[in-house]
Design a protein around this motif. Sequence first.
Motif, PDB file in Angstrom:
ATOM      1  N   PHE A  12       9.921   6.961  -7.683  1.00  0.00           N
ATOM      2  CA  PHE A  12       9.480   8.246  -7.958  1.00  0.00           C
ATOM      3  C   PHE A  12      10.591   9.064  -8.006  1.00  0.00           C
ATOM      4  N   PRO A  16       6.854  12.099  -4.602  1.00  0.00           N
ATOM      5  CA  PRO A  16       4.808  12.498  -4.601  1.00  0.00           C
ATOM      6  C   PRO A  16       4.188  13.220  -4.847  1.00  0.00           C
ATOM      7  N   LYS A  17       2.781  13.327  -4.874  1.00  0.00           N
ATOM      8  CA  LYS A  17       2.105  14.735  -4.224  1.00  0.00           C
ATOM      9  C   LYS A  17       0.641  14.870  -3.268  1.00  0.00           C
ATOM     10  N   CYS A  39       6.201  13.301   0.930  1.00  0.00           N
ATOM     11  CA  CYS A  39       5.636  13.847  -0.220  1.00  0.00           C
ATOM     12  C   CYS A  39       5.425  15.732   0.322  1.00  0.00           C
ATOM     13  N   ASP A  60      -0.720  13.199  -7.424  1.00  0.00           N
ATOM     14  CA  ASP A  60      -0.750  11.893  -6.980  1.00  0.00           C
ATOM     15  C   ASP A  60      -1.270  10.408  -5.999  1.00  0.00           C
ATOM     16  N   LEU A  61      -2.416  11.727  -5.452  1.00  0.00           N
ATOM     17  CA  LEU A  61      -3.295  10.591  -4.510  1.00  0.00           C
ATOM     18  C   LEU A  61      -3.721  12.078  -3.378  1.00  0.00           C
ATOM     19  N   ILE A  89      -6.478  10.284 -10.825  1.00  0.00           N
ATOM     20  CA  ILE A  89      -6.280  10.505  -9.330  1.00  0.00           C
ATOM     21  C   ILE A  89      -6.205   9.653  -8.321  1.00  0.00           C
ATOM     22  N   LEU A 132       0.208   5.043  -3.781  1.00  0.00           N
ATOM     23  CA  LEU A 132       1.305   5.788  -4.483  1.00  0.00           C
ATOM     24  C   LEU A 132       2.151   4.905  -5.548  1.00  0.00           C
ATOM     25  N   LYS A 135       0.416   4.168  -7.908  1.00  0.00           N
ATOM     26  CA  LYS A 135       0.282   4.959  -9.000  1.00  0.00           C
ATOM     27  C   LYS A 135       0.927   5.095 -10.109  1.00  0.00           C
ATOM     28  N   LEU A 136       2.301   4.747  -9.832  1.00  0.00           N
ATOM     29  CA  LEU A 136       3.242   5.070 -10.589  1.00  0.00           C
ATOM     30  C   LEU A 136       3.798   3.648 -11.332  1.00  0.00           C
ATOM     31  N   ASP A 139       1.044   4.568 -13.841  1.00  0.00           N
ATOM     32  CA  ASP A 139       1.819   5.969 -14.253  1.00  0.00           C
ATOM     33  C   ASP A 139       2.905   5.245 -15.683  1.00  0.00           C
TER      34      ASP A 139
END
Length: 315
Positions: A12, A16-17, A39, A60-61, A89, A132, A135-136, A139
């Motif tokens: 990342f 990550p959020k 995070c 992000d999650l 999300i 996560l 998700k990355l 993205d």
Amino acid sequence: MEQSMETWLPLFHNRPKLLIVDDQPTNIRVLHELFREECDVFMATSGAQAIATCQAQLPDLILLDVVMDGMDGHEVCRRLKADSVTQGIPIIFITAQQQESDEVLGLELGAVDFISKPINPIIVRARVRTHLTLKLQNDLLRTMALMDGLTGVANRRKFDESILTNWRLCFREQRPLSLILVDVDFFKRYNDQYGHQSGDGCLRSVAQALSELVRRPYDLVARYGGEEFACVLPGTDLSGAVVIAEKMQERVRALGIEHSASDVDNVITISLGVATLTPTNDLEFQVLIEDADKQLYEAKKAGRARVCSSAMSST
């Protein structure tokens, strides 16, 4: 043995959020302790607060409790998935419910996983890490799909998504939305005189120059088509957008790219049209595009290499 989260966190660019939603502060504290080192953790104790935090922070999650007073987790999920800003999300439901029908409902609503209460810290960390990472990867793939292959800025598809998303966001917050349309002056002549390879290099240089002047993460520079570019500026009023447009004009001229076939200068120049609207119920975002396009036409009509703006669009 549990894999350390630090082994994948370097993937990342930023931490990550993670948003934790639970109406029981004790549960939030437990989960916060698990992830605070790896995070940026945001917390919400109600459905309404969760939705507002999502719209503001775009985590992000989301770890979402199902059973909450007032708006339950299922309704929160429905609303987030119905909003184009937050629908991508991933959501993991955390629930004490053990019925298969509950899990089916959650999946139908768009959840990616379930974690049962009482939570097992090792299981929670492993599943959060997995989602996560996914998700990355998603993205990155999405970024590639929405990038113009020649110039490296956003493509027309990304522009179409951005203008609609920001129109809705500015309508909700009653803030102005500005749009700058940019055209490279006499670009066909440039291609004819210097060749298409030089033309491609010119467009790349112009795109980079425009991008350097748009620094906020939610602003966008996109290739609109051919030798045209677009800049989307949410929350920027007309005077602010005109300042940016004038800087763009100066920056491109300062590149000093030779253009002996131009009628306005011996270097590459651009014409810009600027428009601003605060969205209302009786307007569609296409009105903003039409207004900016009209201003771009006026800039060309007036001799090119200039900025024209719509005073009627100011807020």
